[in-house]
Design a protein around this motif. Structure first.
Motif, mmCIF file in Angstrom:
data_model
loop_
_atom_site.group_PDB
_atom_site.id
_atom_site.type_symbol
_atom_site.label_atom_id
_atom_site.label_comp_id
_atom_site.label_asym_id
_atom_site.label_seq_id
_atom_site.Cartn_x
_atom_site.Cartn_y
_atom_site.Cartn_z
ATOM 1 N N LEU A 255 51.345 -103.217 -26.409
ATOM 2 C CA LEU A 255 52.710 -103.644 -25.838
ATOM 3 C C LEU A 255 53.363 -102.390 -25.211
ATOM 4 O O LEU A 255 53.293 -101.231 -25.453
ATOM 5 C CB LEU A 255 53.496 -104.200 -26.997
ATOM 6 N N SER A 256 54.270 -102.691 -24.360
ATOM 7 C CA SER A 256 55.007 -101.877 -23.555
ATOM 8 C C SER A 256 56.580 -102.766 -23.592
ATOM 9 O O SER A 256 56.517 -103.927 -23.482
ATOM 10 C CB SER A 256 54.695 -101.767 -22.211
ATOM 11 N N GLU A 257 57.543 -101.874 -23.728
ATOM 12 C CA GLU A 257 58.872 -102.269 -23.477
ATOM 13 C C GLU A 257 59.429 -102.294 -21.942
ATOM 14 O O GLU A 257 58.837 -101.474 -21.207
ATOM 15 C CB GLU A 257 59.928 -101.555 -24.323
ATOM 16 N N GLU A 258 60.018 -103.119 -21.725
ATOM 17 C CA GLU A 258 60.472 -103.335 -20.209
ATOM 18 C C GLU A 258 61.226 -102.068 -20.055
ATOM 19 O O GLU A 258 61.269 -101.542 -18.580
ATOM 20 C CB GLU A 258 61.584 -104.503 -20.136
ATOM 21 N N THR A 259 62.057 -101.365 -20.668
ATOM 22 C CA THR A 259 62.648 -100.037 -20.195
ATOM 23 C C THR A 259 62.055 -99.062 -20.431
ATOM 24 O O THR A 259 62.638 -97.757 -20.511
ATOM 25 C CB THR A 259 63.883 -100.208 -20.812
ATOM 26 N N SER A 260 60.619 -98.948 -20.647
ATOM 27 C CA SER A 260 59.945 -97.728 -21.234
ATOM 28 C C SER A 260 58.568 -97.536 -19.965
ATOM 29 O O SER A 260 58.075 -98.767 -19.510
ATOM 30 C CB SER A 260 59.702 -97.702 -22.388
ATOM 31 N N ASP A 261 58.262 -96.282 -19.853
ATOM 32 C CA ASP A 261 56.896 -96.174 -19.204
ATOM 33 C C ASP A 261 55.808 -96.140 -20.124
ATOM 34 O O ASP A 261 54.709 -95.944 -19.663
ATOM 35 C CB ASP A 261 56.743 -95.122 -18.079
ATOM 36 N N GLY A 262 55.829 -96.058 -21.479
ATOM 37 C CA GLY A 262 54.998 -95.961 -22.476
ATOM 38 C C GLY A 262 54.379 -97.389 -23.082
ATOM 39 O O GLY A 262 54.848 -98.322 -22.688
ATOM 40 N N TYR A 263 53.505 -97.007 -24.092
ATOM 41 C CA TYR A 263 53.100 -98.162 -24.562
ATOM 42 C C TYR A 263 53.175 -98.111 -26.339
ATOM 43 O O TYR A 263 52.963 -96.867 -26.624
ATOM 44 C CB TYR A 263 51.600 -98.439 -24.438
ATOM 45 N N PHE A 264 53.113 -98.992 -27.117
ATOM 46 C CA PHE A 264 53.046 -98.755 -28.383
ATOM 47 C C PHE A 264 52.047 -99.609 -29.253
ATOM 48 O O PHE A 264 51.724 -101.064 -28.522
ATOM 49 C CB PHE A 264 54.320 -98.869 -28.982
ATOM 50 N N PHE A 265 51.492 -99.629 -30.346
ATOM 51 C CA PHE A 265 50.478 -100.410 -30.994
ATOM 52 C C PHE A 265 50.364 -99.847 -32.269
ATOM 53 O O PHE A 265 50.729 -98.681 -32.688
ATOM 54 C CB PHE A 265 49.236 -100.351 -30.314
ATOM 55 N N LYS A 266 49.606 -100.529 -33.266
ATOM 56 C CA LYS A 266 49.188 -99.997 -34.451
ATOM 57 C C LYS A 266 47.911 -99.703 -34.562
ATOM 58 O O LYS A 266 47.019 -100.381 -34.153
ATOM 59 C CB LYS A 266 49.528 -101.337 -35.496
ATOM 60 N N GLU A 267 47.640 -98.480 -34.974
ATOM 61 C CA GLU A 267 46.378 -97.889 -34.909
ATOM 62 C C GLU A 267 45.619 -98.493 -36.024
ATOM 63 O O GLU A 267 45.970 -98.520 -37.249
ATOM 64 C CB GLU A 267 46.335 -96.483 -35.030
ATOM 65 N N LYS A 268 44.544 -98.992 -35.736
ATOM 66 C CA LYS A 268 43.676 -99.540 -36.620
ATOM 67 C C LYS A 268 43.019 -98.668 -38.039
ATOM 68 O O LYS A 268 43.221 -98.797 -39.104
ATOM 69 C CB LYS A 268 42.110 -100.244 -36.081
ATOM 70 N N GLU A 269 42.760 -97.406 -37.715
ATOM 71 C CA GLU A 269 42.340 -96.498 -38.731
ATOM 72 C C GLU A 269 43.206 -96.192 -39.709
ATOM 73 O O GLU A 269 42.838 -96.120 -40.825
ATOM 74 C CB GLU A 269 41.472 -95.384 -38.006
ATOM 75 N N THR A 270 44.414 -95.972 -39.064
ATOM 76 C CA THR A 270 45.623 -95.356 -40.172
ATOM 77 C C THR A 270 46.527 -96.251 -40.621
ATOM 78 O O THR A 270 47.426 -96.177 -41.385
ATOM 79 C CB THR A 270 46.319 -94.128 -39.354
ATOM 80 N N GLY A 271 47.031 -97.292 -39.567
ATOM 81 C CA GLY A 271 47.739 -98.359 -39.936
ATOM 82 C C GLY A 271 49.128 -97.824 -39.361
ATOM 83 O O GLY A 271 50.097 -98.472 -39.564
#
Length: 88
Positions: free
Chosen positions: A58-74
Motif C-alpha cells: 500500500l501507499s499513503e496519499e501524502t507519501s511517495d513511499g510504500y508499506f507492507f508486512k514482510e512475509k519472512e519476518t512479519g
C-alpha cells in the motif's frame, strides 16, 4: 421500492462498476491478500534489496513511499525509491 426492483438495480450497479474499471484497476482492487515481490532498484539499475509481502503493498496519499508486512519476518516495511512491485 419492491424487492425485485432493488435486486435489479443492485445487479446493474455491480455490472456497470465492473465494466467501468480497466484491467489494471480490477487487478489492483483484487490484490488484497495476495503476495507481492518488492524490489528496490539501485541507481545503476541493479536490484539492491528484495522483499516478499504477506499481503497487498500500500501507499499513503501524502507519501511517495510504500508499506507492507514482510512475509519472512512479519515486520512492517516502509520503503521509498525506485521500486518494482510484482504480484506473485
Amino acid at each position: 421500492m419492491n424487492k425485485n426492483r432493488f435486486k435489479f438495480l443492485a445487479i446493474a450497479a455491480l455490472l456497470f462498476g465492473s465494466i467501468a474499471c480497466t484491467d489494471a484497476e480490477r487487478a489492483k482492487i483484487g490484490g488484497l491478500g495476495d503476495e507481492f515481490k518488492v524490489e528496490l532498484i539501485n541507481c545503476d539499475g541493479t536490484v539492491g534489496r528484495t522483499w516478499i509481502s504477506s499481503g497487498k503493498v500500500l501507499s499513503e496519499e501524502t507519501s511517495d513511499g510504500y508499506f507492507f508486512k514482510e512475509k519472512e519476518t512479519g515486520k512492517l516495511i516502509e520503503v521509498t525509491g525506485n521500486l518494482v512491485i510484482t504480484k506473485l
